[in-house]
Write a protein that holds these residues in place. Structure first.
Motif, short mmCIF file in Angstrom:
data_model
loop_
_atom_site.label_atom_id
_atom_site.label_comp_id
_atom_site.label_asym_id
_atom_site.label_seq_id
_atom_site.Cartn_x
_atom_site.Cartn_y
_atom_site.Cartn_z
N GLY A 73 -11.16 2.05 -3.01
CA GLY A 73 -10.71 2.53 -1.70
C GLY A 73 -11.78 3.32 -1.00
O GLY A 73 -12.90 3.48 -1.50
N GLY A 74 -11.41 3.82 0.17
CA GLY A 74 -12.30 4.73 0.90
C GLY A 74 -13.50 4.06 1.53
O GLY A 74 -14.48 4.74 1.86
N ILE B 233 -6.55 3.65 -7.48
CA ILE B 233 -7.55 3.44 -6.41
C ILE B 233 -8.76 4.32 -6.67
O ILE B 233 -8.66 5.56 -6.66
CB ILE B 233 -6.95 3.74 -5.02
CG1 ILE B 233 -5.69 2.90 -4.78
CG2 ILE B 233 -7.99 3.46 -3.92
CD1 ILE B 233 -4.93 3.24 -3.50
N PHE C 96 -2.82 6.32 3.33
CA PHE C 96 -3.93 5.85 4.15
C PHE C 96 -3.47 5.59 5.58
O PHE C 96 -4.13 5.99 6.55
CB PHE C 96 -4.53 4.57 3.54
CG PHE C 96 -5.58 3.94 4.39
CD1 PHE C 96 -6.88 4.42 4.38
CD2 PHE C 96 -5.29 2.85 5.21
CE1 PHE C 96 -7.86 3.84 5.18
CE2 PHE C 96 -6.26 2.26 6.00
CZ PHE C 96 -7.55 2.76 5.98
N ASP D 1 -2.96 7.86 -2.84
CA ASP D 1 -4.30 8.42 -3.03
C ASP D 1 -4.62 9.42 -1.93
O ASP D 1 -4.01 9.40 -0.86
CB ASP D 1 -5.36 7.31 -3.09
CG ASP D 1 -5.27 6.33 -1.92
OD1 ASP D 1 -4.20 6.26 -1.27
OD2 ASP D 1 -6.25 5.62 -1.67
N ASP E 237 0.87 -1.17 0.00
CA ASP E 237 0.00 0.00 0.00
C ASP E 237 0.91 1.22 0.00
O ASP E 237 2.04 1.19 0.46
CB ASP E 237 -0.96 -0.02 1.20
CG ASP E 237 -2.15 0.92 0.97
OD1 ASP E 237 -2.19 1.61 -0.06
OD2 ASP E 237 -3.04 0.98 1.84
N SER E 238 0.36 2.33 -0.52
CA SER E 238 1.20 3.48 -0.84
C SER E 238 1.61 4.35 0.34
O SER E 238 2.48 5.19 0.19
CB SER E 238 0.45 4.33 -1.86
OG SER E 238 -0.88 4.52 -1.42
N MET F 85 -10.15 -2.55 -0.80
CA MET F 85 -9.13 -2.30 0.23
C MET F 85 -9.70 -2.25 1.66
O MET F 85 -10.71 -1.59 1.91
CB MET F 85 -8.41 -0.98 -0.05
CG MET F 85 -7.84 -0.92 -1.45
SD MET F 85 -6.77 0.51 -1.67
CE MET F 85 -5.23 -0.12 -0.99
N GLN G 122 -11.76 6.40 -5.76
CA GLN G 122 -12.22 7.09 -4.56
C GLN G 122 -13.59 7.71 -4.85
O GLN G 122 -14.19 7.45 -5.87
CB GLN G 122 -11.19 8.14 -4.12
CG GLN G 122 -9.90 7.54 -3.55
CD GLN G 122 -10.08 6.82 -2.21
OE1 GLN G 122 -11.12 6.92 -1.56
NE2 GLN G 122 -9.06 6.07 -1.79
N VAL H 293 -6.80 10.19 0.77
CA VAL H 293 -7.78 9.48 1.60
C VAL H 293 -8.46 10.47 2.54
O VAL H 293 -7.80 11.19 3.28
CB VAL H 293 -7.09 8.37 2.41
CG1 VAL H 293 -8.10 7.61 3.26
CG2 VAL H 293 -6.36 7.41 1.49
N SER I 52 -13.18 1.49 4.16
CA SER I 52 -12.88 0.66 5.31
C SER I 52 -13.11 1.41 6.62
O SER I 52 -12.65 1.02 7.67
CB SER I 52 -11.44 0.17 5.24
OG SER I 52 -10.59 1.28 5.30
N1 GUN Z 1 -6.71 0.79 2.88
C1 GUN Z 1 -8.03 0.78 3.15
N2 GUN Z 1 -8.67 1.77 2.46
C2 GUN Z 1 -7.71 2.39 1.72
C3 GUN Z 1 -7.74 3.49 0.79
O1 GUN Z 1 -8.78 4.09 0.51
N3 GUN Z 1 -6.53 3.85 0.25
C4 GUN Z 1 -5.37 3.20 0.54
N4 GUN Z 1 -4.24 3.61 -0.03
N5 GUN Z 1 -5.32 2.17 1.42
C5 GUN Z 1 -6.47 1.78 1.99
#
Ligand code: GUN
Ligand code: ZN
Length: 385
Positions: A228-229, A200, A108, A158, A104-105, A259, A202, A160, A231
């Motif tokens: 994403g977005g 990702i 987040f 991204d 993962d970048s 994610m 969003q 977040v 969790s």
């Molecule tokens: N892990 C859970 N949700 C995300 C997200 O929206 N972006 C990133 N980069 N990691 C996540």
């Protein structure tokens, strides 16, 4: 193998071949060929933040059935750092993990872990927890670290949005910025032949923003896409329709990764909606609280009802914990906060997630996925209204 067919896709570092589709849902089983490993999807990816799965050896994670695990750019970029990782020959060599890796970048994790993380057009600005200095994680730096790590799949940086945010304009800004950052990540990537870069999607729970994000990101024709977005614990009534909307539009011949989702009923719903990959800290986090995942939810081994229960956590489970140790023994370890208890539970919980995905795949191959899903939900919510 034909890559021209709509059920296969070939990129320089990824092949995705759909082997069986469910006739009543969007669920599919596919062979995912990555530089370090070939695996079947749908799959679950355990999270090993700093190059270990807290308390487990890489070989134990492989024995529990994991084919691909997650590493984190922010943590690994700080310790051991990209120079050491490069010199070691990348994260596979560093941690002796021979199978696939996804990183993962970093943004987040910073937004969720660090109090003072702030997002600007440049990147994610934060105060170093080590020396208090001001640092910026830019898309270029995230990719430089991820290139040093050498994972099979890298995630774009991204924008977040904080879970507490409700302002539509902020979500719109994040959606548009995520596309701009994707372009910077693509331009910065030095390993296009050996590492895959996933965008990702969003847009929060706003369908128009998800559409905007999907349109822009799909113009970049990538080897796979993440959603994403989602969790942050939003209502299921909002979460599932967004997944449904995204999987309807994402290219059907490419892997789709949701994610931060790992709660078993969510996994079953999301695979039915066409998601292929998941990650979550939940199985290992809940193990640290003394809980074991089972088909009707989870059981807390700290409870006194297990004090002289000499059965396995789950007789049907093939993990080393269930083969060897009793609930009573794990109860005794967890009540005295012995880390071995957490270790045994982590092995079981990772194996549980992997076996759930394997059962899903088997049911699709037999043409029985909807029956599987129905039986699963009956058992999971048995006795509950
Ligand atoms: N892990 C859970 N949700 C995300 C997200 O929206 N972006 C990133 N980069 N990691 C996540
Ligand atoms: Zn087990």
């Amino acid at each position: 193998m034909s890559c021209a067919a709509s059920k296969s896709w070939c990129g320089p570092a990824l092949q995705f071949n759909i082997v069986r589709e469910c006739s009543k849902s969007r669920c599919r089983v596919a062979k995912l060929i990555l530089p370090h490993h070939t695996l079947e999807t749908p799959t679950f990816m355990p999270v090993g933040t700093k190059g270990t799965m807290k308390g487990l050896l890489p070989e134990q994670v492989a024995d529990a059935g994991a084919d691909i695990i997650l590493g984190n750019t922010y943590h690994l970029g700080t310790q051991p750092g990209k120079e050491v990782l490069s010199a070691a020959g990348g994260l596979h060599q560093w941690m002796q993990w021979p199978r696939a890796l996804l990183t993962d970048s970093g943004g987040f994790q910073m937004v969720s872990l660090l109090k003072f993380a702030k997002i600007t057009e440049d990147g994610v600005t934060f105060q170093s927890p080590y020396d208090g200095s001001e640092c910026v994680l830019t898309p270029e730096e995230s990719i430089a670290i991820q290139n040093a790590i050498g994972a099979d799949i890298m995630m774009q940086l991204d924008d977040v949005v904080d879970v507490k945010e409700t302002n539509y304009e902020r979500f719109k800004e994040a959606t548009l910025r995520t596309t701009r950052w994707l372009d910077r990540c693509i331009a910065a990537n030095k390993n296009t032949a050996s590492q895959n870069l996933f965008p990702i999607v969003q847009g929060g729970v706003f369908t128009d923003l998800r559409d905007l994000s999907l349109t822009q990101l799909m113009e970049r024709d990538s080897p796979g896409y993440a959603i994403g977005g989602l969790s942050g614990g939003e209502d299921k009534e909002k979460f599932w329709p967004i997944i449904e909307h995204c999987t309807r539009r994402l290219p059907q011949d490419r892997p789709r990764y949701c994610m931060g989702v790992g709660f078993a009923p969510d996994l079953v719903v999301c695979v039915a909606l066409g998601v292929d990959m998941f990650d979550c800290v939940y199985p290992t986090r809940t193990a640290r609280f003394g809980c074991a995942l089972v088909d009707n939810g989870q059981i807390s081994l700290k409870s006194d009802v297990y004090a002289s229960d000499f059965s396995a956590i789950d007789d049907a489970c093939s993990c080393s914990t269930c083969h060897t140790y009793t609930r009573a023994y794990i109860h005794a370890l967890t009540t005295e906060k012995n880390p071995v208890g957490c270790h045994l539970l982590s092995i079981h919980n990772i194996a549980y997630q992997m076996q759930l995905m394997s059962r899903i795949r088997a049911s699709v191959k037999e043409g029985k996925f909807t029956q599987f899903a129905e039986d699963f939900f009956k058992k999971f919510y048995r006795g509950q209204p």
